[in-house]
Design an enzyme around this catalytic site. Structure first.
Site, PDB file in Angstrom:
ATOM      1  N   GLN A  85       0.818  -1.210   0.000  1.00 32.47           N
ATOM      2  CA  GLN A  85       0.000   0.000   0.000  1.00 32.47           C
ATOM      3  C   GLN A  85       0.853   1.262   0.000  1.00 32.47           C
ATOM      4  O   GLN A  85       1.078   1.869  -1.017  1.00 32.47           O
ATOM      5  CB  GLN A  85      -0.954  -0.006   1.195  1.00 32.47           C
ATOM      6  CG  GLN A  85      -2.098   0.956   1.029  1.00 32.47           C
ATOM      7  CD  GLN A  85      -3.320   0.526   1.853  1.00 32.47           C
ATOM      8  OE1 GLN A  85      -3.424  -0.598   2.309  1.00 32.47           O
ATOM      9  NE2 GLN A  85      -4.252   1.414   2.026  1.00 32.47           N
ATOM     10  N   ASP A  86       1.379   1.646   1.179  1.00 35.58           N
ATOM     11  CA  ASP A  86       2.321   2.768   1.130  1.00 35.58           C
ATOM     12  C   ASP A  86       3.511   2.489   2.041  1.00 35.58           C
ATOM     13  O   ASP A  86       3.465   1.560   2.860  1.00 35.58           O
ATOM     14  CB  ASP A  86       1.659   4.120   1.388  1.00 35.58           C
ATOM     15  CG  ASP A  86       1.120   4.310   2.781  1.00 35.58           C
ATOM     16  OD1 ASP A  86       0.774   5.450   3.096  1.00 35.58           O
ATOM     17  OD2 ASP A  86       1.047   3.346   3.563  1.00 35.58           O
ATOM     18  N   PRO A  87       4.601   3.251   1.895  1.00 35.59           N
ATOM     19  CA  PRO A  87       5.810   2.936   2.660  1.00 35.59           C
ATOM     20  C   PRO A  87       5.580   3.044   4.166  1.00 35.59           C
ATOM     21  O   PRO A  87       4.696   3.775   4.621  1.00 35.59           O
ATOM     22  CB  PRO A  87       6.806   4.009   2.193  1.00 35.59           C
ATOM     23  CG  PRO A  87       6.253   4.541   0.909  1.00 35.59           C
ATOM     24  CD  PRO A  87       4.776   4.412   1.015  1.00 35.59           C
ATOM     25  N   SER A 134       1.456   3.733  -3.239  1.00 35.41           N
ATOM     26  CA  SER A 134       1.989   5.074  -2.977  1.00 35.41           C
ATOM     27  C   SER A 134       3.479   4.893  -2.776  1.00 35.41           C
ATOM     28  O   SER A 134       3.891   3.949  -2.108  1.00 35.41           O
ATOM     29  CB  SER A 134       1.399   5.680  -1.700  1.00 35.41           C
ATOM     30  OG  SER A 134       0.149   6.244  -1.940  1.00 35.41           O
ATOM     31  N   GLY A 138      -0.598   6.964   4.605  1.00 35.73           N
ATOM     32  CA  GLY A 138      -1.467   7.361   3.489  1.00 35.73           C
ATOM     33  C   GLY A 138      -1.418   8.826   3.122  1.00 35.73           C
ATOM     34  O   GLY A 138      -2.216   9.292   2.304  1.00 35.73           O
TER      35      GLY A 138
END
Length: 221
Positions: free
Chosen positions: A60-62, A121, A130
């Site tokens: 999803q995101d880092p 992302s 997010g």
């Protein structure tokens, strides 16, 4: 179709959305901590060249804590505590292929064998999960996945959780294998992540198509 990730990035760099996106990330870096570092933002491409890709694991995101993210989804630098989702991935690896959990969370060995560890992302502000998802990364990720959908060899896409499944909805080429499942986070893993056997399924598919399987063992030999 591109031949290298460098060529792909050059192509994107000319597009207005990407110019705006890079400006927005640069502005965020000027105001506070953004992860991963600028040098590591596209490290999944550096470690897994375009012509070597076999498997895509979509995150999803880092990670948004200091020193964690280094541009590979689910991975952390050596010496950094292994995050809960990755601990669960290691548990499933043990169940699936009887591989002992590594004492680190550094997944570069997977990347170097053709596992593209990418997030949807590609940057995040410290402590704010997010925070960069609306900057334009979704368009960039769509373009990466478009290239991979048109890839000239069969690929495996490992999609954990609804976010990844939705993000990869453009993968329609029937030659690829999509392994869809529950996210390994502690909140969801017990609802079907465990015993889903994604690693053995991936290797069986690769071998079936004449491609070398992944050695998933991250323990120091």
């Amino acid at each position: 179709m591109v031949k290298t990730w460098e060529e792909f990035l050059k192509q994107e760099a000319k597009q207005p959305y990407f110019i705006e996106l890079m400006e927005a990330v640069k502005d965020a870096r000027a105001k506070g901590n953004v992860y991963p570092t600028e040098e590591d933002m596209f490290s999944c491409f550096r470690l897994c060249p375009y012509d070597q890709v076999k498997v895509v694991i979509l995150g999803q995101d880092p990670y948004h804590g200091p020193g964690q993210a280094h541009g590979l989804s689910f991975s952390v630098q050596k010496g950094v505590r292994i995050p809960p989702s990755l601990r669960n991935i290691y548990k499933e690896l043990k169940t699936d292929l009887d591989i002992e959990p590594a004492d680190h969370g550094y997944l570069a060995k997977w990347a170097e064998q053709g596992v593209l560890l990418m997030n949807t992302s590609w940057s995040v502000e410290e402590g704010k999960a997010g925070s960069h998802k609306k900057l334009g990364w979704a368009t960039f990720t769509d373009h990466v996945l478009e290239e991979l959908n048109n890839y000239d060899k069969p690929l495996v896409f490992i999609l954990w959780g609804n976010h990844a499944i939705k993000a990869a909805s453009g993968i329609t080429n029937p030659q690829h294998l999509l392994i869809k499942g529950v996210h390994p986070s502690p909140l969801a893993a017990s609802r079907g992540f465990f015993e889903s056997k994604p690693f053995s399924k991936t290797n069986a598919f690769l071998e079936e198509h004449g491609r070398k399987p992944i050695d998933w063992d991250l323990n120091e030999q």
